[in-house]
Motif scaffolding. Structure first.
Motif, short mmCIF file in Angstrom:
data_model
loop_
_atom_site.label_atom_id
_atom_site.label_comp_id
_atom_site.label_asym_id
_atom_site.label_seq_id
_atom_site.Cartn_x
_atom_site.Cartn_y
_atom_site.Cartn_z
N PHE B 35 -86.91 18.63 -68.48
CA PHE B 35 -85.84 19.59 -68.71
C PHE B 35 -84.82 19.54 -67.57
CE2 PHE B 35 -84.02 23.88 -68.49
CZ PHE B 35 -83.55 23.99 -69.77
N TRP B 36 -85.34 19.54 -66.38
CA TRP B 36 -84.44 19.63 -65.23
C TRP B 36 -83.84 18.27 -64.88
CZ3 TRP B 36 -84.59 18.15 -59.91
CH2 TRP B 36 -83.61 18.79 -59.14
N GLY B 39 -82.59 16.27 -68.20
CA GLY B 39 -81.69 17.08 -69.01
C GLY B 39 -80.52 17.64 -68.21
N GLY B 44 -73.50 15.61 -69.46
CA GLY B 44 -73.77 15.95 -70.84
C GLY B 44 -73.28 14.92 -71.85
N THR B 68 -78.54 11.57 -74.00
CA THR B 68 -79.64 11.71 -73.05
C THR B 68 -80.06 13.16 -72.86
OG1 THR B 68 -78.91 9.75 -71.89
CG2 THR B 68 -80.38 11.21 -70.71
N ARG B 69 -79.05 14.00 -72.64
CA ARG B 69 -79.39 15.39 -72.34
C ARG B 69 -80.06 16.07 -73.54
NH1 ARG B 69 -75.03 19.46 -69.84
NH2 ARG B 69 -75.68 18.54 -67.86
N THR B 70 -79.47 15.87 -74.72
CA THR B 70 -80.04 16.51 -75.91
C THR B 70 -81.49 16.07 -76.11
OG1 THR B 70 -77.85 16.27 -76.86
CG2 THR B 70 -79.61 16.98 -78.34
N ALA B 72 -83.55 14.98 -73.91
CA ALA B 72 -84.40 15.55 -72.87
C ALA B 72 -84.82 16.97 -73.24
CB ALA B 72 -83.68 15.53 -71.53
N PHE B 73 -83.85 17.75 -73.74
CA PHE B 73 -84.18 19.12 -74.10
C PHE B 73 -85.20 19.15 -75.23
CE2 PHE B 73 -79.82 20.70 -72.44
CZ PHE B 73 -80.34 20.66 -71.15
N ALA B 109 -88.00 9.99 -73.17
CA ALA B 109 -86.96 10.72 -72.44
C ALA B 109 -86.58 9.96 -71.17
CB ALA B 109 -87.45 12.12 -72.08
N TRP B 113 -82.98 8.42 -70.12
CA TRP B 113 -82.37 8.76 -68.84
C TRP B 113 -81.97 7.49 -68.08
CZ3 TRP B 113 -84.68 7.58 -64.03
CH2 TRP B 113 -84.00 8.10 -62.91
#
Lengths: 407, 422, 501
Positions: B35-36, B39, B44, B68-70, B72-73, B109, B113
């Motif tokens: 998450f951290w 994400g 973004g 990537t961010r989505t 990861a979440f 994930a 990243w």
């Protein structure tokens, strides 16, 4: 087997134990056959290994093999000459001169330390294949102290060695801890930790804390003068105080095993962990302690590799195959400190002589590794040697150290 | 189980519950990390492009583009859910599966990243995974063959090395198949040697195995330095070509992963299937396993324990021989000193990870192959993670496995014990 | 139709295990082979099963000489053996175990499990041996495992069945069922050899009894025409004194107090299930019970080797819950463990080393961690003399001593100080009569000096002879307290079976 002994063979009225009282040496070493006998098998093992080595040298002599087709006798003669030359170089390289002898002692130093490490483990029923990894971590710990503390030699060196002891002990202790808590077999964990240590050192040698300035390959900064082991026989000979430390370690291990209560516990756990637990020993802690001691000894060997000789600069290969040589050595020395000292001298001689052989007779040093492997075979399977030489077996012997691995 | 309501109880948690707790905590930490780090810490608008086809493929240019961010979440959410299941008070937990699924998503994930803002050949990495898994799987099969009859084979490394060496020389001198035959013979001979020491002389099996490793390393290095250096023509073996399986090879992704390889890779998959059937559905398998579990029982019903052990350990050497041939005749044409570099030990680990079962060995081989492939490919992406740490992962995973974190692995009951007739 | 052993002699280094032994069994007959531990019964049967080759003598079936060099030969000759330690693979199913070695196959090598399973069902139906063919052995209770062994033997068309100490591991109910099975086999026309050292069982089941002593067959008798005492005398070679000479007990203060103790066994089943009792100074409390009813776990919990789940324990009023074995030892507790070779001794160590096995870290044997082996050796020499341990020297490895002398080493080590509590599990299992009497006397001596004594034994006779008070343990619970002077063996035996008073 125990079962049948108990139900069939034990009949006190009729068969009082007939075994003669064993002497003190036998009691301490667990070798029931006296001095001569205990030396017999190792000597013969060495002999057979050397003979096999000779065969390998002969069979890989391309010129002689080529000649064999035209002139069989001449080819054989050439082979024999090659072997003779090689072994002569080996012998003189190890014993033929003061320098040769010093090289033998020099090569024996880390072997003795790691051999003691493995032997100590054997006594407690633990198979430490991880001496290499423990050397690497111990060596790096010593290197850190050497590079980053600015102290006079008489403090700097002991402090670096202490760091090596701690580093090696922690690395070895991991395996002990894993075994104690989870039952993970130390053979697997120590092998894996060898690889992990190797890659860790590869990495550490690329970070500025250790890496020589301006280099991109993994190589360390030079060890400062104050942390270098002083040479014992002058600047011409590579023997350093590392040798003295190793001998002191042998004496210490001897005392530890046979004269201290810890050693008593180690040996008890090695023979029978259940009975040891019933007798109130903390088997779990002992496993960690033994692996810690074992790792510490290997760690000192690591310090020797880092601080002990020119160029006083290391790559990730500084442990070489010493940790594996140590297994052969501990077996050859019957896991007894005195035996390990002799075995280390022998292997040191093989190594020193092997280098000379490589230089003067162009026989690769790897021949020594082959000879060492053969020595283990013959030591571990003494019946083989006995079959070759038709020697009568002693009453009892045991090479079973490990049992299967539980998950 | 017990009615203890009246007395003060110090109840020990059962191992399953403890493991589930540990797994739950690990999964939770992973969720937070994803998450951290994968994400919130990335920009973004960065997308990761995964290529699913090779340039040589029939069907071209299939890509998977993910934010990537989505991702990861989403993954963090999945991990948190799995963690919750493990930490909840219930009996049915399937800890192993949860950990496996958790790691799968974590890696996903992680890749997204690592490839953020870049394009990454996923298919290339997966193909490498399969190739790199082969020697590990074969090593593990060798181990299974031996340990199922209670002989520990820690000499897989040496058997691989010696047979790879033989394959190079004979392959260079007499052609591919001579190399294969040579490797099989040498592998079997070293199996025989192990069996001989372990059975006839009851040598401690770990010592015997270590000896084989040292001996193989010594003799191959010796020969390489003494013979191959002078006779370079003996150190350049031909290579097995890839065999494209019609139609199957054209399936995107899977085709490149599994159906466009040299014959060793098909052979390995076949061996896994054959050994599974042989061990669990034939007379041979039942007898072999009985010898590994309770040799005396086998003996009392007339099964020859020694012969069974000899036969299987030799076959185990043969498996390692296949692995050696694979290394020399498909990977590199030159023999390098210590070219196995620990593959045999990883094979041993894969055997344990795979619970002494052929399919388990294959799965474990693929896991280790993946770690290796990841390490190779991440170099291209220039991530800030030192490659040394990725190189460590197979060994770390092995330790985690033998420590029983991923469930208890029970070896054959008589494993490592010599059989003594009364 | 008769199976015969003629003039069998078998020698091991230093021991004559079988000395010109002859016996025979007919089809439809139950022959019991009775003898003390070490009398040579198992050796004889291993010869019959092709595991040993006799130095002299021969085995005959219907007058035909048999060459037995492996178990397969015996199987082929119609001889089947049910071993004391079952020859079953725990991770295999019942069917897999039964068919092992004679597997039905299809197409050459593939197992035909259907045929195997049918074979098991057929045998289990025709001999009334109920089992589930697909159950894993490790999940079955011991009694059922024994049935599987019998099915295995029957599936090989054995005509003669040898049972080696078949009741040693069974609970009383299982023994009853087992006897019914044996009688069923007899009716089916099988010849049966029943090896045992338990006199009463043998009298119950056998048609004929062959008694062995010191490797010889000393008698071949009809159980109807002989008394228990006579048999016992034949077994040990002299009148047996089952009575231990001791004064009336004078119990003092409670020493060991146990309340509501609960503990699990290794497989996490409840083994000790709410046990409460106390042992006072100057008395011997015996725990009787069939093996496997929680006695082992109880002793392990009291001595700190196993963790308890609940309940309290105290010695001399001091709480010992969670105390380590060393703590317990430090409270002057002497512990004679159940299995001397596995947990009582380190048999590769010398007598001296074993004598100090749990006191080596104390004065005068060590100062700091420096040990003084001279003092230890002197102490061992003294103990060897005091406790009549027959050993050539204190530097001899314990593995070369006889069972009785090994046990005396433990007793010497544990008793040689001011003992407040003695805990002895199976103190005389598998040792010679002389040593048994010696150890019993030493235990009584401890009681008379004021120690509290807790004895666990699966031999009811031993418990009866030794104890001042008897507790019977059954399925993890104390099910009754008895007075050995007033209560009969039958009454106690009934309690051991789980019967109500």
């Amino acid at each position: 087997m125990t079962e049948s002994t108990d139900t069939n063979l034990t009949n006190p009225e009729k068969s009082p134990p007939e075994k003669p009282p064993s002497n003190l040496f036998a009691r301490i070493t667990g070798i029931n056959t006296g001095w001569i006998r205990s030396l017999l098998i190792p000597t013969l093992a060495l002999l057979v290994a050397l003979i096999f080595g000779a065969v390998f040298v002969a069979l890989t002599d391309l010129e002689a093999l080529a000649l064999l087709k035209e002139d069989f006798g001449g080819g054989l003669r050439l082979m024999a000459e090659g072997v003779g030359l090689a072994y002569k170089a080996l012998f003189t390289g190890a014993f033929g001169s003061v320098y040769g002898l010093s090289e033998t002692l020099f090569a024996a130093t880390p072997l003795l330390l790691t051999g003691l490490a493995v032997a100590l483990g054997f006594r407690a029923g633990l198979f430490n294949i991880g001496a290499n990894g423990q050397m690497l971590i111990g060596g790096m710990a010593a290197l850190w102290v050497a590079l980053h503390l600015n102290l006079p030699g008489f403090i700097h060196i002991p402090l670096a060695i202490l760091a090596a002891i701690i580093g090696g002990a922690l690395w070895g202790g991991i395996s002990g801890l894993l075994k104690a808590i989870t039952g993970a077999h130390e053979v697997i964990t120590t092998i894996m930790l060898n690889f992990i240590a190797f890659f860790l050192v590869e990495y550490l040698l690329t970070v500025p804390v250790f890496q020589e300035a301006g280099k991109i390959n993994p190589i360390s900064e030079f060890v400062p003068l104050s942390a270098r082991f002083p040479q014992v026989f002058g600047a011409d000979y590579r023997v350093s105080i590392g040798l003295l430390i190793a001998v002191a370690a042998a004496i210490f291990v001897s005392w530890l095993l046979f004269r201290s209560s810890w050693g008593f516990e180690f040996r008890a756990v090695g023979f029978n962990p259940t009975a040891s637990r019933f007798a109130g020993m903390k088997v779990q802690s002992l496993l960690v302690l033994v692996m810690g001691f074992s790792g510490a000894l290997a760690g000192i060997a690591g310090a020797n590799q880092v601080l002990g000789f020119s160029p006083y600069q290391v790559t990730s290969a500084f442990a070489g195959t010493i940790g594996f040589d140590a297994i052969a050595l501990a077996l050859l020395g019957q896991s007894h400190p005195v035996g390990v000292v002799w075995a280390a001298l022998l292997f040191g001689a093989l190594k020193a002589g092997g280098r000379a052989m490589q230089a003067s007779a162009q026989i690769p040093l790897d021949l020594v590794v082959v000879i060492q492997a053969l020595i283990i075979v013959f030591i571990a399977a003494p019946e083989l040697v006995r079959a070759i030489f038709r020697v009568k077996p002693p009453e009892k012997e045991k090479t079973q150290i490990t049992k299967g691995w539980g998950g | 189980m017990t009615d203890t309501s009246t007395t003060q109880v110090r109840v020990r948690a059962t191992p399953e519950i403890r493991r589930a707790r540990i797994a739950g905590i690990i999964l939770l930490v992973m969720a937070a990390f994803v998450f951290w780090f994968f994400g919130l810490k990335v920009m973004g608008d960065l997308n990761a492009t995964f290529k699913l086809t090779l340039p040589t493929d029939k069907i071209q240019d299939i890509k998977m583009i993910l934010n990537t961010r989505t991702l990861a979440f989403v993954v963090a959410g999945v991990l948190a859910f799995l963690s919750g299941v493990q930490l909840r008070k219930s009996t049915e937990k399937r800890t192993n599966m949860a950990v496996g699924v958790g790691f799968f998503f974590f890696i996903f994930a992680f890749l997204a990243w690592a490839a953020a803002g870049k394009s990454f050949s996923l298919v290339g990495m997966l193909r490498s995974t399969v190739i790199l898994s082969i020697p590990v799987t074969l090593g593990a099969l060798s181990g299974i063959m031996c340990e199922r009859v209670a002989v520990i084979n820690i000499g897989i490394e040496g058997q691989l090395l010696a047979s790879a060496f033989t394959a190079t020389i004979l392959g260079s001198a007499f052609g591919l198949w001579a190399g294969v035959v040579g490797a099989l013979v040498v592998g079997s001979l070293l199996g025989l040697f192990l069996a001989w020491l372990a059975i006839k002389y009851q040598v401690d099996q770990i010592i015997a195995g270590v000896t084989i490793n040292i001996f193989a390393l010594g003799i191959t290095s010796f020969m390489a330095a003494r013979v191959l250096r002078k006779a370079q023509h003996l150190n350049s073996s031909p290579q097995f070509p890839a065999i494209k399986i019609p139609f199957l090879a054209d399936i995107p992704l899977l085709g490149s992963m599994f159906f466009n390889h040299n014959f060793f890779i098909y052979l390995t998959f076949l061996l896994v299937i054959v050994l599974h059937i042989a061990f669990f559905h034939t007379r041979w398998g039942l007898r072999s396993r009985s010898v590994g579990e309770h040799p005396r029982a086998a003996d009392t019903v007339g099964i020859n324990v020694f012969a069974t052990r000899y036969r299987n350990v030799i076959l185990g050497g043969l498996m390692a021989g296949v692995g050696g041939a694979f290394l020399s005749l498909t990977q590199v044409s030159r023999f390098e000193e210590n070219m196995t570099a620990g593959i045999g030990y990883i094979g041993l680990a894969a055997m344990i990870f795979g619970r002494w079962k052929p399919f388990g060995a294959l799965a474990a081989g693929l896991v280790f192959g993946f770690a290796r492939a990841l390490q190779q490919k991440l170099g291209i992406l220039a991530t800030p993670i030192p490659s040394e740490f990725l190189l460590m992962t197979p060994y770390l995973v092995t330790i985690i496995v033998v420590a029983g974190v991923v469930g208890k692995a029970t070896p054959p009951a008589a494993d490592g014990q010599p059989y003594l007739k009364e | 139709m008769v199976l015969e052993l003629r003039g069998i002699t078998k020698r091991f280094p230093g021991v004559l295990a079988n000395d010109d032994v002859s016996l025979s069994v007919e089809l439809g007959e139950i022959l019991a082979l009775l003898g003390e531990n070490g009398a040579g019964k198992t050796t004889l049967m291993n010869i019959l099963y092709g595991l040993y080759t006799p130095d002299a003598g021969e085995v005959l079936v219907d007058g035909q000489h048999l060459q037995l060099s492996s178990p397969s030969d015996s199987i082929a000759a119609g001889i089947g053996m049910v071993h004391q330690h079952f020859m079953l693979v725990p991770v295999f199913t019942v069917t897999e175990n039964v068919i092992l070695g004679m597997e039905p196959t299809i197409a050459g090598g593939f197992l035909d499990m259907k045929a195997g399973s049918k074979m098991v069902k057929d045998i289990s139906e025709s001999y009334k041996l109920e089992v589930d063919p697909d159950a894993l052995i490790e999940n079955l209770p011991v009694g059922i495992q024994q049935r599987v062994e019998i099915i295995k033997v029957l599936s090989r068309e054995a005509r003669y069945l040898v049972f080696d100490e078949p009741t040693a591991v069974l609970t009383p109910q299982e023994v009853e069922e087992f006897f019914q099975i044996v009688r069923g086999l007899q009716e089916a026309g099988k010849g049966i050899i029943f090896i045992s050292h338990k006199l009463k069982e043998v009298l119950e089941i056998a048609d004929r009894i062959v008694i062995m002593r010191d490797g010889k067959s000393v008698a071949d008798v009809d159980p109807e025409k002989i008394t228990e005492e006579e048999i016992a005398e034949l077994m040990v070679g002299r009148p047996v004194e089952l009575v231990v000479r001791k004064k009336q007990a004078e119990p003092g203060e409670p020493v060991l107090v146990i309340n509501d103790l609960i503990a699990l066994d290794d497989r996490d089943h409840t083994a000790v299930d709410g046990v409460s009792f106390e042992v006072c100074s100057g008395e011997i409390v015996g725990i009787a019970g069939v093996q496997g009813n929680g006695q082992t776990e109880l002793i392990e919990v009291i001595t700190g080797i196993r963790l308890s789940l609940a309940g309290t324990m105290s010695i001399h009023g001091q709480d010992i819950t969670g105390a380590s074995p060393r703590n317990i030892h430090g409270m002057n507790v002497a512990h004679v463990p159940e299995n001397r070779q596995e947990s009582g001794l380190i048999i590769d160590f010398t007598v001296t080393e074993n004598m100090v096995l749990n006191s080596y870290y104390t004065q005068p044997y060590s100062r700091g961690i420096q040990m003084d082996w001279d003092i230890a050796s002197q102490a061992a020499t003294r103990l060897v003399k005091e406790y009549d341990v027959r050993t050539p020297s204190v530097d001899t490895q314990v593995s070369s001593l006889s069972g009785g002398n090994q046990q005396k080493v433990i007793v010497a080590r544990e008793f040689d100080r001011d003992v407040g509590l003695v805990i002895a599990a199976q103190p005389t299992r598998g040792i010679d009569v002389g040593s048994i009497e010696y150890i019993h006397a030493r235990i009584v001596e401890q009681r008379d000096k004021g120690a509290a004594v807790l004895i666990v034994s699966s031999e009811l006779d031993e418990v009866m002879a030794l104890s001042d008070r008897i507790l019977v343990m059954y399925r993890g619970k104390i099910v009754g307290e008895f007075d050995p002077k007033k209560d009969s063996t039958t009454k106690i035996g009934l309690a051991m079976l789980g019967g109500t008073k």
